[in-house]
Design a protein around this motif. Structure first.
Motif, PDB file in Angstrom:
ATOM      1  N   SER A 156       0.763  -1.395   0.083  1.00 14.19           N
ATOM      2  CA  SER A 156      -0.214  -0.010   0.123  1.00 14.19           C
ATOM      3  C   SER A 156       1.140   1.665  -0.227  1.00 14.19           C
ATOM      4  O   SER A 156       0.608   2.735  -0.360  1.00 14.19           O
ATOM      5  N   ILE A 157       2.320   1.168   0.550  1.00 20.26           N
ATOM      6  CA  ILE A 157       2.599   2.414   0.598  1.00 20.26           C
ATOM      7  C   ILE A 157       3.390   3.028  -0.694  1.00 20.26           C
ATOM      8  O   ILE A 157       3.518   4.211  -1.515  1.00 20.26           O
ATOM      9  N   ALA A 158       2.898   2.076  -1.920  1.00 24.42           N
ATOM     10  CA  ALA A 158       3.859   2.073  -3.075  1.00 24.42           C
ATOM     11  C   ALA A 158       2.711   3.244  -3.218  1.00 24.42           C
ATOM     12  O   ALA A 158       2.924   4.323  -4.477  1.00 24.42           O
ATOM     13  N   LYS A 159       1.335   2.571  -3.099  1.00 23.08           N
ATOM     14  CA  LYS A 159       0.116   4.187  -4.156  1.00 23.08           C
ATOM     15  C   LYS A 159       0.074   4.757  -3.074  1.00 23.08           C
ATOM     16  O   LYS A 159      -0.194   5.820  -4.235  1.00 23.08           O
ATOM     17  N   TYR A 160       0.505   4.949  -2.308  1.00 23.22           N
ATOM     18  CA  TYR A 160       0.062   5.939  -1.643  1.00 23.22           C
ATOM     19  C   TYR A 160       1.520   6.756  -1.756  1.00 23.22           C
ATOM     20  O   TYR A 160       1.264   8.190  -1.685  1.00 23.22           O
ATOM     21  N   ALA A 161       2.843   6.375  -2.163  1.00 23.09           N
ATOM     22  CA  ALA A 161       3.511   7.364  -2.131  1.00 23.09           C
ATOM     23  C   ALA A 161       3.731   7.869  -3.850  1.00 23.09           C
ATOM     24  O   ALA A 161       3.387   9.284  -4.335  1.00 23.09           O
ATOM     25  N   LEU A 162       3.039   7.499  -5.175  1.00 23.00           N
ATOM     26  CA  LEU A 162       3.118   8.000  -6.214  1.00 23.00           C
ATOM     27  C   LEU A 162       1.686   8.660  -5.645  1.00 23.00           C
ATOM     28  O   LEU A 162       1.269   9.311  -7.189  1.00 23.00           O
ATOM     29  N   TYR A 163       1.067   8.863  -5.109  1.00 25.41           N
ATOM     30  CA  TYR A 163      -0.379  10.028  -4.909  1.00 25.41           C
ATOM     31  C   TYR A 163       0.611  11.001  -4.884  1.00 25.41           C
ATOM     32  O   TYR A 163      -0.926  11.940  -5.646  1.00 25.41           O
ATOM     33  N   PHE A 164       1.116  11.154  -4.090  1.00 26.70           N
ATOM     34  CA  PHE A 164       1.994  12.357  -4.170  1.00 26.70           C
ATOM     35  C   PHE A 164       2.759  13.191  -5.483  1.00 26.70           C
ATOM     36  O   PHE A 164       2.966  14.215  -5.558  1.00 26.70           O
ATOM     37  N   LEU A 165       2.494  12.442  -6.326  1.00 25.31           N
ATOM     38  CA  LEU A 165       2.906  12.883  -7.819  1.00 25.31           C
ATOM     39  C   LEU A 165       2.223  14.317  -8.099  1.00 25.31           C
ATOM     40  O   LEU A 165       2.951  15.176  -9.262  1.00 25.31           O
ATOM     41  N   THR A 166       0.854  14.488  -7.706  1.00 22.84           N
ATOM     42  CA  THR A 166      -0.065  15.159  -8.194  1.00 22.84           C
ATOM     43  C   THR A 166       0.381  16.919  -7.540  1.00 22.84           C
ATOM     44  O   THR A 166       0.661  17.342  -7.974  1.00 22.84           O
ATOM     45  N   TRP A 167       1.287  16.756  -6.284  1.00 21.61           N
ATOM     46  CA  TRP A 167       2.701  17.836  -5.869  1.00 21.61           C
ATOM     47  C   TRP A 167       3.616  17.912  -6.408  1.00 21.61           C
ATOM     48  O   TRP A 167       4.430  18.867  -5.655  1.00 21.61           O
ATOM     49  N   THR A 168       4.391  17.238  -6.007  1.00 23.20           N
ATOM     50  CA  THR A 168       5.884  17.066  -5.980  1.00 23.20           C
ATOM     51  C   THR A 168       6.561  15.920  -6.781  1.00 23.20           C
ATOM     52  O   THR A 168       6.487  14.723  -6.971  1.00 23.20           O
ATOM     53  N   ASP A 169       7.786  15.456  -7.366  1.00 17.89           N
ATOM     54  CA  ASP A 169       8.444  14.033  -7.479  1.00 17.89           C
ATOM     55  C   ASP A 169       9.665  14.115  -6.639  1.00 17.89           C
ATOM     56  O   ASP A 169      10.354  13.119  -7.531  1.00 17.89           O
ATOM     57  N   ASP A 170      10.146  14.857  -6.159  1.00 19.59           N
ATOM     58  CA  ASP A 170      11.280  14.630  -5.068  1.00 19.59           C
ATOM     59  C   ASP A 170      10.861  13.962  -3.734  1.00 19.59           C
ATOM     60  O   ASP A 170      10.221  13.891  -2.494  1.00 19.59           O
ATOM     61  N   LEU A 171      10.605  12.938  -3.477  1.00 18.28           N
ATOM     62  CA  LEU A 171       9.763  11.472  -2.990  1.00 18.28           C
ATOM     63  C   LEU A 171      10.856  10.384  -2.920  1.00 18.28           C
ATOM     64  O   LEU A 171      11.260   9.606  -3.516  1.00 18.28           O
ATOM     65  N   THR A 172      10.734   9.906  -1.433  1.00 16.54           N
ATOM     66  CA  THR A 172      11.231   8.453  -0.763  1.00 16.54           C
ATOM     67  C   THR A 172      10.342   8.375  -0.166  1.00 16.54           C
ATOM     68  O   THR A 172      10.399   8.921   1.010  1.00 16.54           O
ATOM     69  N   VAL A 173      10.404   6.934  -0.704  1.00 17.26           N
ATOM     70  CA  VAL A 173      10.512   5.935   0.267  1.00 17.26           C
ATOM     71  C   VAL A 173      10.969   5.287   1.432  1.00 17.26           C
ATOM     72  O   VAL A 173      12.458   5.253   1.631  1.00 17.26           O
ATOM     73  N   LEU A 174      10.187   5.304   3.213  1.00 17.43           N
ATOM     74  CA  LEU A 174      11.162   4.917   4.328  1.00 17.43           C
ATOM     75  C   LEU A 174      10.804   3.559   5.247  1.00 17.43           C
ATOM     76  O   LEU A 174       9.752   4.205   5.451  1.00 17.43           O
TER      77      LEU A 174
END
Length: 311
Positions: A156-174
Motif C-alpha cells: 500500500s505504501i507504493a500506491k500512497y507514495a505515487l499519489y504525491f506526484l500530484t504535488w511533487t516528484d522529489d519523493l523517497t519511501v522510508l
C-alpha cells in the motif's frame, strides 16, 4: 424532566465535522437531538484544516468550536462525554455514558471517526501536525515542489507514495527497516518516477521549533527532509459499529446506503468511518446527508405523498 429520561429523535456520537453537521441539521429540522463528544479528535495535532469552504485554514479545535456554536444555536444539545455502550433497536436505542446515565433515542448517528497508528520513532511527536502529516488531500498542497519522505511499508505504501506526484516528484519511501513487501510492478513503477526506497532503520527525527529538518538512521547517516507523510495503519475510533452488527469491510469502514443508513435499521453513519476520502469538508457533507436521512425516516407515513396516493 431529567435529560436521561427523555426520548430524543436522534443521538449523535462523535463531535467532529460529521457529528456536528448532523446535530445542527437535525435541530434545523426541529428534531430533538443530543450529541456526545469524547473530545479526542483525530486531527488535533494538525495546525490547520485545509480546503474547508468559506473558512481560511482554521485550527481543528477552532473549527469544532464554530460547529458547536452553530449546532447549539440551532437547538441541538451537546455534552462532552465518553459513551460506554450502545444498545437497542430502531425507535428504542439506549446510549450509556461514562457516569452510567442512560439516554434513549429513536435513531442513532455514528460519527466516531478513525484513529491513526503512528510509527514509533524518536522525535515523531515533536513534528506531527506541523511538518509530519498523514493525509495527502489535506496537506499535499503544502509540500508542492518540495522534498518529501514517505514513511511506511508494504504494497500500500507504493500506491500512497505515487499519489504525491500530484504535488511533487522529489519523493523517497522510508520503510524503517521493514521489508519492502512490494510487487515487482510496484517497484518498477516507483523507479520509473524516480521515487527511491530507503530501508534503513530510523533512529530519530530532528529539527527546530516544530519544523522537521532531517531523518537520522541507525547506521549514523542522516538525510535532510523538511516534510514527512506516514501511512502505517488506521482503525475505527470506536467499536460501536461492530458491536451493533453493522456491515463493515476488513478495515472497519462502515457500509451505508444513499441515506447514510447502515445495515442496521435506524443506525446512520457519517465521516471517516464510511467509504471515501478523509476530508473535513466531506465529513460535514456526510453528516448533513445523514441528518436528512434521519429526518425523512421520522416523517409519519400519513404526511408523505406517494405515487399511489397522488394518482
Amino acid at each position: 424532566m431529567p435529560d436521561e429520561e427523555r426520548e430524543y429523535d436522534a443521538i449523535v456520537i462523535g463531535g467532529g465535522p460529521a457529528g456536528l453537521a448532523a446535530a445542527m441539521w437535525l435541530a434545523r429540522y426541529r428534531r430533538s437531538v443530543r450529541l456526545f463528544d469524547a473530545q479526542d479528535p483525530r486531527n488535533k495535532e494538525t495546525w490547520a484544516v485545509h480546503g474547508y469552504f468559506g473558512i481560511d485554514d482554521p485550527p481543528p479545535l477552532e473549527l469544532r468550536r464554530i460547529g458547536r456554536q452553530q449546532a447549539t444555536g440551532a437547538g441541538a444539545e451537546l455534552e462532552a462525554a465518553v459513551v460506554k455502550t450502545v444498545e437497542g433497536a430502531i425507535d428504542d436505542f439506549r446510549v450509556t455514558i461514562a457516569d452510567d446515565r442512560v439516554f434513549r433515542s429513536r435513531r442513532l448517528v455514528l460519527a466516531t471517526g478513525l484513529k491513526d497508528i503512528k510509527p514509533e520513532v524518536a522525535g515523531f511527536d515533536d513534528f506531527y501536525g506541523t511538518s509530519i502529516w498523514h493525509c495527502p488531500e489535506c496537506d499535499g498542497p503544502t509540500i508542492a515542489g518540495k522534498k518529501v519522505g514517505i514513511l511506511g511499508w508494504g504494497e500500500s505504501i507504493a500506491k500512497y507514495a505515487l499519489y504525491f506526484l500530484t504535488w511533487t516528484d522529489d519523493l523517497t519511501v522510508l520503510t524503517h527497516s521493514h521489508p519492502k513487501d512490494m510487487s515487482d510492478e510496484a517497484l518498477k513503477t516507483l523507479g520509473e518516477y524516480g521515487i527511491g526506497v530507503n530501508q534503513k532503520a530510523i533512529t530519530a527525527l530532528e529539527g527546530t521549533d516544530g519544523r522537521l529538518e532531517r531523518v537520522v538512521f541507525h547506521d549514523g547517516t542522516s538525510e535532510e527532509f523538511p516534510f514527512l507523510f506516514f501511512h502505517v495503519a488506521s482503525g475505527p475510533g470506536s467499536t460501536f459499529p461492530l458491536d451493533m452488527g453493522c456491515e463493515m469491510d476488513d478495515e472497519g469502514i462502515v457500509q451505508v446506503d444513499n441515506n447514510f443508513q447502515t445495515s442496521i435499521p435506524g443506525v446512520y453513519a457519517a465521516g471517516d468511518i464510511t467509504p471515501g476520502t478523509r476530508l473535513a469538508i466531506r465529513a460535514a457533507f456526510e453528516g448533513t446527508r445523514a441528518a436528512i436521512g434521519v429526518h425523512k425516516s421520522l416523517i409519519p407515513e400519513e404526511e408523505k405523498v406517494t405515487q399511489e396516493r397522488s394518482a
